[in-house]
Write an enzyme that holds these catalytic residues in place. Structure first.
Site, PDB file in Angstrom:
ATOM      1  CE  LYS A 193      -3.691  -2.077  -0.522  1.00  0.00           C
ATOM      2  NZ  LYS A 193      -4.425  -1.884  -1.781  1.00  0.00           N
ATOM      3  CE  LYS A 293     -10.637  -3.758  -4.720  1.00  0.00           C
ATOM      4  NZ  LYS A 293      -9.484  -3.488  -5.588  1.00  0.00           N
TER       5      LYS A 293
END
Length: 396
Positions: A193, A293
């Site tokens: 991240k 997703k």
């Protein structure tokens, strides 16, 4: 032979020659929709990503849909907080309060028809519809006596799908320590991240790559956190590092600028949220990998359309969701196993990030960075009623 006309098993079967039983042509109907809520604390503490965003406890909504034959299917939606995509946990429940009454009496096994019906009655808000669609696939699998994966097309990945572990934003040293920890558990693919100070992000990439083996996969995910000039500087600084660059900038056009100025493999996520944006990516050669997703697309039905399109054009896929518990994880596994093995880039096992379980998955064995299919009909997951408790509300 000798099956009575009242048997629900006949509802999805072809009539035998000369059979006139009216129950054969009857459709199954939704009679109730119940919503449950669970808090999902994280085993590694706060999960931090671009622009200082973080979550410490996720908010799961579990959807239970029951039919007139007594079959119940389950879905789950867990947004990544309220400032990642245009979705939030309470919005799932508010949206279903609006949409749910219109679904009573509809056939949960006619998935394309049901999705068109939901789109007509609720414009947009794909994440609201995702749990409904997921629960209906669970119903279809249960009445057919088949795993959802089989109904979606079958298993291309008999040994399991490639798992990745997301490493929350932290100091370069601490992120490298987390990679070492999860490498010891068998993970071989890691998503960092990033999307913070580019100077620190460069250090994060280099420190993490240094503790990995040559065959391991590293992805630097900005989650839209960089401007184009920051992203261009970063990809130049790490051009000799074995790393994928994911979603560097907020818009598709900004990402294309970066894409055209680096030889590093490139992943798009947040800007690919339907078939039309996926087609643009294919036309422009905008990515080597796209992130599909489930709730971003609106459920398994539409996510599977994206998987099939990617398979046809040879575009690799990460298949997952914004976040999830055990029910979402089961759905991800069923869908991800339908991707051709050479295009199945990564999947993540969200249930392992949480200290609370929303269900129990049968099967889904993990070994050496791979995870197999759940077992049994439908999604192969049983809700954890000790965690879910009583429904927040039921629509009948």
């Amino acid at each position: 032979p000798h099956q009575t006309c009242s048997s629900p098993d006949l509802l999805l079967t072809r009539p035998a020659p000369h059979q006139t039983c009216s129950s054969v042509v009857q459709t199954m109907k939704i009679v109730s929709i119940s919503l449950y809520q669970a808090d999902l604390p994280l085993v590694d503490g706060d999960y931090c990503w671009a622009d200082g965003k973080s979550v410490s406890v996720y908010d799961s909504t579990v959807v239970a849909i029951t039919t007139d034959s007594g079959v119940t299917g389950y879905g789950e939606v867990v947004p990544l907080g309220s400032n990642y995509l245009a979705s939030y946990a309470a919005g799932v429940r508010t949206g279903i309060k609006e949409l749910g009454p219109k679904l009573i009496g509809q056939d949960p096994t006619s998935l394309s028809v049901l999705n068109a019906y939901m789109d007509y009655h609720l414009k947009g808000h794909p994440y609201v519809k995702s749990g409904v669609d997921m629960a209906c696939w669970d119903i279809l699998g249960k009445v057919a006596g088949l795993p959802v994966n089989t109904l979606l097309g079958g298993n291309f990945n008999k040994s399991g799908v490639n798992l990745y572990r997301a490493i929350g934003q932290n100091t370069p040293h601490k992120m490298a320590e987390m990679i070492t920890k999860y490498r010891e558990e068998g993970y071989k693919r890691f998503q960092l991240k990033l999307g913070g100070d580019p100077n620190v992000d460069i250090q994060r990439i280099k420190a993490c790559r240094a503790v990995m083996d040559a065959g391991d996969v590293l992805i630097g995910d900005s989650n839209t956190g960089w401007t184009t000039h920051q992203a261009l500087r970063l990809v130049s600084a790490v051009r000799e590092v074995d790393v994928y660059i994911e979603q560097p900038c907020p818009t598709y056009q900004e990402c294309l600028i970066v894409r055209k100025n680096t030889n590093l493999p490139f992943v798009l996520d947040e800007v690919v949220d339907d078939i039309h944006s996926l087609l643009d990516t294919v036309k422009d050669g905008g990515a080597d990998v796209v992130n599909i997703k489930i709730s971003k697309f609106g459920g398994l039905t539409k996510a599977k359309q994206a998987v099939d399109l990617c398979a046809k054009v040879g575009l690799a896929m990460t298949i997952e969701d914004t976040w999830g518990g055990d029910i979402t994880t089961a759905a991800i596994l069923h869908l991800a196993h339908t991707a051709p093995a050479n295009l199945q880039f990564t999947v993540t096992d969200f249930n392992s990030y949480n200290s609370v379980s929303t269900g129990t998955i049968k099967g889904a064995d993990k070994q050496d960075g791979l995870m197999k299919l759940p077992l049994g009909p439908g999604l192969g997951v049983a809700p954890n009623w000790d965690v879910l408790g009583e429904p927040l509300f039921t629509i009948k």
